[in-house]
Design a protein around this motif. Structure first.
Motif, mmCIF file in Angstrom:
data_model
loop_
_atom_site.group_PDB
_atom_site.id
_atom_site.type_symbol
_atom_site.label_atom_id
_atom_site.label_comp_id
_atom_site.label_asym_id
_atom_site.label_seq_id
_atom_site.Cartn_x
_atom_site.Cartn_y
_atom_site.Cartn_z
ATOM 1 N N SER A 138 0.804 -1.221 0.000
ATOM 2 C CA SER A 138 0.000 0.000 0.000
ATOM 3 C C SER A 138 0.842 1.278 0.000
ATOM 4 O O SER A 138 0.302 2.360 -0.129
ATOM 5 C CB SER A 138 -0.935 0.011 1.215
ATOM 6 N N LEU A 139 2.165 1.155 0.128
ATOM 7 C CA LEU A 139 3.018 2.336 0.199
ATOM 8 C C LEU A 139 3.460 2.794 -1.188
ATOM 9 O O LEU A 139 4.018 2.021 -1.951
ATOM 10 C CB LEU A 139 4.260 2.044 1.050
ATOM 11 N N SER A 140 3.228 4.065 -1.479
ATOM 12 C CA SER A 140 3.715 4.630 -2.737
ATOM 13 C C SER A 140 5.138 5.149 -2.518
ATOM 14 O O SER A 140 5.612 5.259 -1.389
ATOM 15 C CB SER A 140 2.812 5.783 -3.175
ATOM 16 N N THR A 141 5.809 5.479 -3.600
ATOM 17 C CA THR A 141 7.169 6.016 -3.513
ATOM 18 C C THR A 141 7.171 7.317 -2.721
ATOM 19 O O THR A 141 8.060 7.556 -1.898
ATOM 20 C CB THR A 141 7.735 6.255 -4.935
ATOM 21 N N LYS A 142 6.178 8.156 -2.944
ATOM 22 C CA LYS A 142 6.072 9.426 -2.220
ATOM 23 C C LYS A 142 5.922 9.177 -0.717
ATOM 24 O O LYS A 142 6.540 9.865 0.096
ATOM 25 C CB LYS A 142 4.870 10.217 -2.737
ATOM 26 N N THR A 143 5.141 8.164 -0.341
ATOM 27 C CA THR A 143 4.960 7.836 1.076
ATOM 28 C C THR A 143 6.273 7.377 1.695
ATOM 29 O O THR A 143 6.591 7.759 2.822
ATOM 30 C CB THR A 143 3.898 6.729 1.233
ATOM 31 N N VAL A 144 7.038 6.575 0.965
ATOM 32 C CA VAL A 144 8.330 6.097 1.473
ATOM 33 C C VAL A 144 9.277 7.269 1.684
ATOM 34 O O VAL A 144 9.937 7.371 2.724
ATOM 35 C CB VAL A 144 8.941 5.052 0.507
ATOM 36 N N VAL A 145 9.353 8.190 0.723
ATOM 37 C CA VAL A 145 10.240 9.357 0.848
ATOM 38 C C VAL A 145 9.827 10.210 2.042
ATOM 39 O O VAL A 145 10.670 10.609 2.860
ATOM 40 C CB VAL A 145 10.243 10.183 -0.459
ATOM 41 N N LEU A 146 8.527 10.483 2.168
ATOM 42 C CA LEU A 146 8.056 11.289 3.308
ATOM 43 C C LEU A 146 8.322 10.574 4.632
ATOM 44 O O LEU A 146 8.694 11.212 5.622
ATOM 45 C CB LEU A 146 6.565 11.601 3.153
ATOM 46 N N ILE A 148 10.799 8.467 5.272
ATOM 47 C CA ILE A 148 12.235 8.562 5.549
ATOM 48 C C ILE A 148 12.573 9.928 6.132
ATOM 49 O O ILE A 148 13.311 10.037 7.125
ATOM 50 C CB ILE A 148 13.044 8.285 4.261
ATOM 51 N N ILE A 149 12.035 10.979 5.534
ATOM 52 C CA ILE A 149 12.305 12.336 6.022
ATOM 53 C C ILE A 149 11.768 12.504 7.432
ATOM 54 O O ILE A 149 12.463 13.014 8.321
ATOM 55 C CB ILE A 149 11.702 13.386 5.067
ATOM 56 N N LEU A 150 10.533 12.044 7.674
ATOM 57 C CA LEU A 150 9.937 12.168 9.007
ATOM 58 C C LEU A 150 10.739 11.402 10.044
ATOM 59 O O LEU A 150 11.060 11.936 11.107
ATOM 60 C CB LEU A 150 8.487 11.668 8.985
ATOM 61 N N LEU A 151 11.095 10.157 9.744
ATOM 62 C CA LEU A 151 11.863 9.355 10.701
ATOM 63 C C LEU A 151 13.218 9.991 10.977
ATOM 64 O O LEU A 151 13.667 10.050 12.121
ATOM 65 C CB LEU A 151 12.028 7.924 10.181
ATOM 66 N N GLY A 152 13.871 10.494 9.926
ATOM 67 C CA GLY A 152 15.149 11.175 10.118
ATOM 68 C C GLY A 152 15.025 12.373 11.032
ATOM 69 O O GLY A 152 15.843 12.565 11.939
ATOM 70 N N LEU A 153 13.987 13.188 10.822
ATOM 71 C CA LEU A 153 13.790 14.372 11.658
ATOM 72 C C LEU A 153 13.464 13.997 13.103
ATOM 73 O O LEU A 153 13.889 14.678 14.042
ATOM 74 C CB LEU A 153 12.683 15.253 11.080
ATOM 75 N N VAL A 154 12.724 12.914 13.284
ATOM 76 C CA VAL A 154 12.388 12.470 14.641
ATOM 77 C C VAL A 154 13.632 11.939 15.352
ATOM 78 O O VAL A 154 13.821 12.163 16.550
ATOM 79 C CB VAL A 154 11.271 11.397 14.595
#
Length: 181
Positions: A138-146, A148-154
């Motif tokens: 169910s994950l799109s490429t855009k969801t994966v990129v977002l 990754i960015i969210l997890l990195g920031l957290v």
């Protein structure tokens, strides 16, 4: 004509098994089986996906299936999605806990100390309850990129704090060893 028969006919015309069709729709094979046997009806979103997949109109797919047409036109609302329930429930719980903590004059650092272990245990429990195969599909490429960015920031504050502490500890040990000579 029943939609289950239509789905089965179009599926067979396209040489797809129930499993293959289910994979394309990101649902279980059992759902396809229930539709084709008349035990269940597809949601409107699935009707649209099927019509797109087989390149047919929705009208061609549902015409004659009065029970489906009634369910689609009766204004039946789909229940809230589980993700929506998690997000809204978490926000409401967070606001309630915030109000309680403020009224009890509990500091954020104290609350963080109290909740560290339960957060880790609940997170691990959550990871074990997710259907990863279906989740990954169910994950799109855009969801994966977002994500990754969210997890990195957290994670940045924790990484920064731990690496800094380790470097300062190593520097202090080196300085102590250097001063002893």
């Amino acid at each position: 004509m029943k939609i289950g028969y239509q789905i089965q006919t179009y599926r067979e015309q396209h040489s797809l098994s129930q499993t293959q069709l289910a994979d394309k729709l990101h649902i279980s094979r059992q759902s396809i089986s229930k539709w084709e046997s008349g035990l269940a009806l597809p949601t409107f979103a699935n009707v649209v996906a099927i019509s797109n997949l087989f390149n047919i109109s929705i009208d061609d797919l549902v015409r004659g299936d009065m029970s489906l047409m009634n369910s689609l036109t009766a204004g039946n609302k789909e229940p809230l999605s589980r993700v929506f329930k998690i997000v809204v429930g978490g926000l409401v719980l967070g606001i309630i806990m915030y109000i309680i903590l403020i009224s009890l004059h509990v500091k954020v650092a104290t609350f963080s100390d109290w909740t560290s272990l339960p957060v880790i245990v609940l997170f691990i429990g959550l990871l074990f309850t997710i259907n990863w195969r279906q989740f990954n599909r169910s994950l799109s490429t855009k969801t994966v990129v977002l994500g990754i960015i969210l997890l990195g920031l957290v994670l940045v504050p924790d990484i920064y704090e731990n690496v800094s502490a380790a470097l300062h500890g190593a520097m202090d040990e080196f300085q102590a060893g250097y001063n002893s000579f």
